[in-house]
Each structure stands twice: as structure tokens, then as C-alpha cells.
Motif scaffolding. Structure first.
Motif, short mmCIF file in Angstrom:
data_model
loop_
_atom_site.label_atom_id
_atom_site.label_comp_id
_atom_site.label_asym_id
_atom_site.label_seq_id
_atom_site.Cartn_x
_atom_site.Cartn_y
_atom_site.Cartn_z
N PHE A 259 0.84 -1.20 0.00
CA PHE A 259 0.00 0.00 0.00
C PHE A 259 0.87 1.25 0.00
O PHE A 259 0.63 2.20 -0.76
N LEU A 260 1.92 1.27 0.83
CA LEU A 260 2.83 2.42 0.87
C LEU A 260 3.56 2.60 -0.46
O LEU A 260 3.72 3.73 -0.95
N ILE A 261 4.00 1.50 -1.06
CA ILE A 261 4.71 1.60 -2.34
C ILE A 261 3.81 2.18 -3.41
O ILE A 261 4.21 3.04 -4.20
N LYS A 262 2.57 1.73 -3.46
CA LYS A 262 1.62 2.24 -4.46
C LYS A 262 1.35 3.72 -4.23
O LYS A 262 1.14 4.48 -5.19
N GLU A 263 1.34 4.13 -2.97
CA GLU A 263 1.14 5.55 -2.66
C GLU A 263 2.32 6.39 -3.15
O GLU A 263 2.16 7.53 -3.58
N ALA A 264 3.53 5.82 -3.09
CA ALA A 264 4.74 6.59 -3.39
C ALA A 264 5.13 6.57 -4.86
O ALA A 264 5.82 7.47 -5.33
N ILE A 265 4.69 5.56 -5.61
CA ILE A 265 5.28 5.30 -6.93
C ILE A 265 5.07 6.43 -7.93
O ILE A 265 5.92 6.67 -8.79
N SER A 266 3.97 7.16 -7.82
CA SER A 266 3.72 8.22 -8.80
C SER A 266 4.68 9.40 -8.61
O SER A 266 5.02 10.09 -9.57
N SER B 160 13.80 11.86 -9.88
CA SER B 160 14.93 11.97 -10.82
C SER B 160 16.18 12.56 -10.18
O SER B 160 17.26 12.51 -10.76
N HIS B 161 16.04 13.12 -8.97
CA HIS B 161 17.19 13.72 -8.28
C HIS B 161 17.75 12.82 -7.21
O HIS B 161 18.67 13.21 -6.49
N GLY B 162 17.19 11.63 -7.06
CA GLY B 162 17.70 10.70 -6.06
C GLY B 162 17.05 10.80 -4.71
O GLY B 162 17.49 10.16 -3.75
N ASN B 163 15.99 11.60 -4.58
CA ASN B 163 15.28 11.71 -3.31
C ASN B 163 14.39 10.49 -3.07
O ASN B 163 13.69 10.04 -3.98
N LEU B 164 14.40 9.98 -1.86
CA LEU B 164 13.62 8.81 -1.49
C LEU B 164 12.32 9.23 -0.80
O LEU B 164 12.23 10.33 -0.23
N PRO B 165 11.32 8.35 -0.80
CA PRO B 165 10.07 8.69 -0.07
C PRO B 165 10.30 8.74 1.43
O PRO B 165 11.12 7.98 1.98
#
Length: 267
Positions: A22-29, A85-90
Motif C-alpha cells: 500500500f505504501l509503495i503504491k502511494e509513493a510510486i507516482s 529523478s534527483h535521487g530523493n527517497l520517499p
């Protein structure tokens, strides 16, 4: 990474698998760059020839060797790191940045094929095979969830290399990058993930080498740094590496059983 926030590896087991998806799906966009790393129980099939032969192996021979090993072995871990694209993580609004480490239960050291030396290395790096058997994810459950993200597990590879590359393109599109293949962009880069990361000035920021979550994060950082370095040389040059897999594409010799970086966008 572009923030001073510490990075936390989210350990995924069978009891929190659905929530983490659920968290991954929230972050992927918002974080569409995806770096993957896998840990398998070593290499079973190897060529009984002089190592120099590998530098002359054809893509067909490389693919056959890879297929024999992948089809026989069972996954132990899969690491996943997402970034922009800048390497920032969720971060999900917390004090940490996150990457994921999925732990699987499929592999049973008592009766499944494995390489003793590789298993010893994984255990020394902190992988608890007993805990994986007791609390790990059944790859069939993982597959049902991750089909929505276009990744397949526990399937035999296609019978021929052309079908494999076609499958890769079908599920992931053309925006897939293998850092092992891309090293030709910068003179002097060669070796495995750890060495290339060091040469590019990338430091491991969490976890241990040969653990999938930490290695996927290092792969992501290395790819972003590599992309920045290539852009300084030739802004258009990176486009020539899309969909190219080390050892399986014309004009490149040698072979690696698992690419150091498997990078793509899932949206």
C-alpha cells in the motif's frame, strides 16, 4: 541523497506485506525511478572452462547459462528503492527516508539447490535463513500483489533470449537500465557494484552489502551519480543504454548472472 534524513530499510515479512505494498503504491507516482536487487542461493551451473572464455561467450550462451541457474534457484531476498529523478527517497512525512527489503520463505537449505560458499556469505552478512522460513513471504503471495507493479517471480525464464528481451520490454517498457552495461559511458569503470560505487564516490548509507535492501539503495545512488556523470560528457549518450542488458546484447561480451543494477520506471 538530497536530504540529511537518515535512511531506514523497511523489512517486509508475510505479516506486513499488504501494508508495505500500500505504501509503495502511494509513493510510486512521485518516485518513479525503481532500483531492484535480489539475493539468490548462489550459482549452481558454471562453465568448466578457463575464465577467459567468458570474454568470448555469445549472448545466446550467456542467456542459456543464466536461465539454467535462475530456473533452478529460489529467491531469498528482494530489495527495492524508489526515488525521483534527483535521487530523493520517499519519507511519508516522517523523519526518515525509506527503502524496502522483502524476505522470502521459499528457499529451504535442507533440500533446495544452493552454493555453499554463497550461502555462507549471505549468512555472514546478516541474512537469517531460519527466520525467513518461519516469517518470510511466500513468493506466490508476493506475485499476486506485485503484478500490479509489473514484476513476476517464481516463473521460469522464456526458452530463448529474444523472448526474454521481449518480455522485459512488455512489462517494463524501454526505460530499463543495467549499470553493468552502462559502464562503457565512463572510462575506467569496471567491476561489481561495490567497486563502481566507490569509483563514483557513492557511500553505502545503510545496511550491509549482499543484503538486497541495502544493495538496491546503493544501486539507485550509483545509477543517479552515473547519470549525472554521463550528462556532463554527452547529454544524449544515456539514451543508447535503454533496454540494454549486459552479456545479452550485440557488441558487448562477458556475462553477469544478476545485473548490478536493474533500473526502470514503473509508471
Amino acid at each position: 541523497m538530497k536530504s540529511s534524513k537518515p535512511v531506514h530499510l523497511r523489512e517486509v515479512w508475510t505479516d506486513n506485506l499488504v501494508y508495505e505494498f500500500f505504501l509503495i503504491k502511494e509513493a510510486i507516482s512521485r518516485f518513479p525511478l525503481v532500483a531492484l536487487d535480489t539475493e539468490f542461493p548462489g550459482t549452481i551451473f558454471q562453465l568448466n572452462r578457463d575464465k577467459s572464455w567468458l570474454s568470448h561467450a555469445t549472448p545466446y550462451e550467456n542467456y542459456c547459462l543464466m536461465k539454467w541457474n535462475v530456473d533452478l534457484l529460489k529467491i531469498i531476498q528482494l530489495g527495492m528503492a524508489l526515488s525521483d529523478s534527483h535521487g530523493n527517497l520517499p519519507s511519508f512525512g516522517t523523519e526518515f527516508h525509506y527503502a524496502w527489503q522483502f524476505n522470502f520463505r521459499d528457499f529451504n537449505i535442507k533440500h533446495d539447490h544452493h552454493n555453499e560458499e554463497s550461502i555462507g556469505l549471505l549468512e555472514r552478512q546478516g541474512i537469517d535463513l531460519k527466520k525467513n522460513r518461519e516469517k518470510g513471504i511466500d513468493s506466490s503471495d508476493f506475485e499476486r500483489l506485485i503484478l500490479s507493479l509489473l514484476i513476476l517471480t517464481k516463473r521460469e525464464l522464456p526458452s530463448d533470449m529474444r523472448s526474454f528481451l521481449g518480455m522485459m520490454r512488455f512489462f517494463f517498457g524501454v526505460r530499463v537500465y543495467d549499470t553493468k552495461f552502462m559502464m562503457g559511458c565512463i572510462s575506467g569503470l569496471h567491476g561489481g557494484l561495490e567497486r563502481v560505487a566507490m569509483l563514483l564516490g557513492v557511500e553505502r548509507i545503510t545496511g550491509s552489502r549482499h543484503q538486497a535492501g541495502s544493495d538496491s539503495l546503493s544501486s539507485l545512488q550509483t545509477f543517479v551519480r552515473f547519470k549525472e556523470s554521463c550528462a556532463k560528457i554527452d547529454l544524449e549518450k544515456l539514451n543508447g543504454y535503454e533496454g540494454m542488458m549486459f552479456g545479452l546484447c550485440e557488441g558487448w561480451l562477458g556475462f553477469t548472472y544478476a545485473p548490478d543494477t536493474f533500473m526502470g520506471t514503473l509508471v
